[in-house]
Design a protein around this motif. Structure first.
Motif, PDB file in Angstrom:
ATOM      1  N   ALA A  28       0.844  -1.209   0.000  1.00 40.17           N
ATOM      2  CA  ALA A  28       0.000   0.000   0.000  1.00 40.17           C
ATOM      3  C   ALA A  28       0.873   1.251   0.000  1.00 40.17           C
ATOM      4  N   TRP A  29       1.959   1.223   0.793  1.00 45.34           N
ATOM      5  CA  TRP A  29       2.847   2.388   0.853  1.00 45.34           C
ATOM      6  C   TRP A  29       3.504   2.643  -0.505  1.00 45.34           C
ATOM      7  N   THR A  30       3.936   1.532  -1.172  1.00 43.87           N
ATOM      8  CA  THR A  30       4.578   1.681  -2.483  1.00 43.87           C
ATOM      9  C   THR A  30       3.588   2.265  -3.500  1.00 43.87           C
ATOM     10  N   ALA A  31       2.354   1.743  -3.471  1.00 46.41           N
ATOM     11  CA  ALA A  31       1.329   2.247  -4.404  1.00 46.41           C
ATOM     12  C   ALA A  31       1.078   3.724  -4.154  1.00 46.41           C
ATOM     13  N   TRP A  32       0.941   4.083  -2.845  1.00 44.27           N
ATOM     14  CA  TRP A  32       0.723   5.489  -2.504  1.00 44.27           C
ATOM     15  C   TRP A  32       1.892   6.338  -2.988  1.00 44.27           C
ATOM     16  N   TRP A  33       3.124   5.866  -2.790  1.00 46.16           N
ATOM     17  CA  TRP A  33       4.332   6.621  -3.159  1.00 46.16           C
ATOM     18  C   TRP A  33       4.351   6.907  -4.668  1.00 46.16           C
ATOM     19  N   TRP A  34       3.967   5.862  -5.471  1.00 45.59           N
ATOM     20  CA  TRP A  34       3.949   6.045  -6.926  1.00 45.59           C
ATOM     21  C   TRP A  34       2.879   7.038  -7.346  1.00 45.59           C
ATOM     22  N   ILE A  35       1.690   6.887  -6.771  1.00 45.30           N
ATOM     23  CA  ILE A  35       0.595   7.800  -7.127  1.00 45.30           C
ATOM     24  C   ILE A  35       0.970   9.230  -6.735  1.00 45.30           C
ATOM     25  N   ASP A  36       1.507   9.372  -5.523  1.00 46.74           N
ATOM     26  CA  ASP A  36       1.910  10.704  -5.036  1.00 46.74           C
ATOM     27  C   ASP A  36       2.982  11.310  -5.943  1.00 46.74           C
ATOM     28  N   SER A  37       3.916  10.463  -6.413  1.00 45.42           N
ATOM     29  CA  SER A  37       5.003  10.978  -7.265  1.00 45.42           C
ATOM     30  C   SER A  37       4.457  11.517  -8.588  1.00 45.42           C
ATOM     31  N   ALA A  38       3.351  10.906  -9.071  1.00 46.02           N
ATOM     32  CA  ALA A  38       2.757  11.382 -10.321  1.00 46.02           C
ATOM     33  C   ALA A  38       1.929  12.636 -10.083  1.00 46.02           C
ATOM     34  N   VAL A  39       1.153  12.644  -8.998  1.00 45.27           N
ATOM     35  CA  VAL A  39       0.243  13.759  -8.731  1.00 45.27           C
ATOM     36  C   VAL A  39       1.014  15.040  -8.391  1.00 45.27           C
TER      37      VAL A  39
END
Lengths: 234, 229
Positions: free
Chosen positions: A24-35
């Motif tokens: 979940a943290w990795t998914a959040w990190w990727w989404i945050d990096s794009a947003v």
């Protein structure tokens, strides 16, 4: 999975929970990096945004090449950053493509010798007259860069297309340091630029893809320039 | 590129909360933690060739300049916590070996410092990651441009607020490989604080910042600097 939960031992459960949290943290990190991509800079590029930047740099986007090189300049070995910056310098087409790294690397980094930088700037200035400010700055470079030349710097002043209050202040410091004699034609050109600065003080120039000083002109800057100009009078 | 342990948690906080910008009148912050400090705007280009307006927050009492991009709340708050170092101009920012808050050309940094109105030829302490990583980088160039002494760390710097003012000002490399993304220093690879003379040549190194030990401030080097001024 819920059916099997009771059958699993404590170790398996802990591994599963930790894996889920990490996923979940990795998914959040990727989404945050794009947003948050438009908020990231050379000190914070990461994840999706960094990959996209690298791809743009590889496709030949000049500003992405400078930015990706700037990002790499925070990571050893620094040669990778230099290679991207060298590519960006040779691909420069407009005044804004002539980034400050060129001055910073001058006669320090292989490929960025003063003559190469000068010829790149002179090529760009043919089609992008706003780049005379970059040439003006370059001819005021401090050692170890060997570009310093007050005759050449003076020759740029009549060509300037923008208020150059900060670089003119730098020019006056160099003139005083070197006890250089400023010609009447150059003094007139400085006077013309100071008048341009006064107009910009009243009405800021529109934002556009042009080279300009990195801080807006202030009344004190104009007063200082006028004082320095008056001190040059023979 | 100072590392802050609370950086990751701040990212989601910024998604959820939007605090208003500090009120500025006549170039000074009117209230809040930065009350009385001077705001100065400068520009830099981003990765899309767009001009980005950046902010210099100048503390005339502590002789301190914090350089940030808008929205860099964590860096700004860390900078506000720093008390400065008597006898120095204290510069707090993100940096690499060749840049200070995106500025590669030392004359730009020098122009910003001169126009701040708080610099009177005293030595400059740059508290910013890797600003002193190379002998001929931004710290050396700034020393030449200002013709003064400049001290900067050779590695990433780590400021742990622990609820109050930052304690320690350690310079350590990041962890190796993929672990570098973690907000933790590699305690086995410490950096040093290097000082350049007004000619841009490196002249001394100390294991800790002048802020933490005052080594340079009390030592023979500082006496020499004072004699020259």
């Amino acid at each position: 999975m819920i059916r099997h939960w009771k059958r699993w031992g404590a170790g398996t459960k802990i591994v599963l929970v930790v894996s889920l949290v990490l996923g979940a943290w990795t998914a959040w990190w990727w989404i945050d990096s794009a947003v948050t991509c438009d908020q990231q800079d050379e000190y914070s590029y990461h994840g999706f945004c960094l990959i996209e930047l690298r791809q743009r740099a590889e496709r030949g986007d000049n500003s992405a090449q400078w930015a990706y090189g700037n990002y790499l300049s925070g990571i050893r070995p620094f040669e990778q950053a230099h290679q991207w910056h060298l590519k960006a310098m040779h691909g420069a087409r407009t005044g804004l493509d002539l980034r400050d790294s060129m001055d910073a690397y001058c006669d320090k980094v292989p490929g960025f010798d003063a003559r190469t930088i000068e010829s790149t700037m002179q090529r760009v200035v043919q089609t992008s007259p706003d780049a005379h400010l970059r040439l003006f700055q370059f001819y005021l470079s401090l050692p170890p860069c060997s570009a310093f030349n007050l005759d050449q710097a003076s020759a740029q002043i009549p060509q300037l297309t923008q208020c150059a209050h900060l670089t003119l202040a730098e020019y006056f410091r160099a003139v005083n340091r070197e006890r250089y004699t400023v010609s009447a034609a150059t003094r007139a050109a400085i006077q013309g630029n100071v008048e341009r600065c006064e107009k910009e003080l009243v009405q800021s120039p529109p934002d556009g893809p042009h080279v300009r000083e990195f801080m807006p002109v202030q009344p004190q800057d104009i007063a200082d320039l006028r004082r320095s100009l008056a001190a040059l009078q023979p | 590129m100072s590392q802050h342990p609370d950086r990751i948690s701040m990212a989601w906080k910024q998604w959820l909360t939007k605090e208003p910008a500090e009120p500025v009148e006549n170039g000074r912050i009117q209230y809040g933690p930065g009350k009385g400090m001077i705001k100065q705007v400068f520009e830099g280009l981003d990765a899309s060739q767009k001009m980005v307006r950046k902010i210099a927050t100048i503390d005339p009492i502590r002789k301190k300049i914090i350089l940030i991009q808008p929205r860099e709340k964590v860096l700004y708050q860390s900078g506000l916590r720093e008390k400065g170092v008597p006898g120095y101009l204290y510069v707090f920012a993100h940096a690499t070996a060749t840049t200070l808050q995106g500025m590669n050309r030392a004359e730009r940094v020098a122009a910003l410092i001169r126009s701040s109105g708080v610099w009177n030829t005293e030595p400059v302490l740059i508290d910013a990651c890797n600003a002193g990583a190379t002998f001929d980088g931004i710290a050396s160039a700034l020393a030449t441009a200002l013709r003064t002494h400049v001290t900067a760390p050779t590695t990433t710097t780590w400021n742990y607020p622990l609820g109050g003012s930052a304690v320690g000002q350690g310079a350590f490399e990041k962890l190796p490989g993929i672990l570098a993304a973690l907000p933790m220093p590699d305690l086995f690879r410490p950096g040093v604080w290097r000082t350049w003379g007004p000619d841009g040549q490196p002249i001394a190194t100390t294991p800790t910042s002048p802020r933490d030990t005052g080594d340079l401030l009390k030592g023979t080097l500082m006496q020499k600097i004072r004699q020259r001024r």
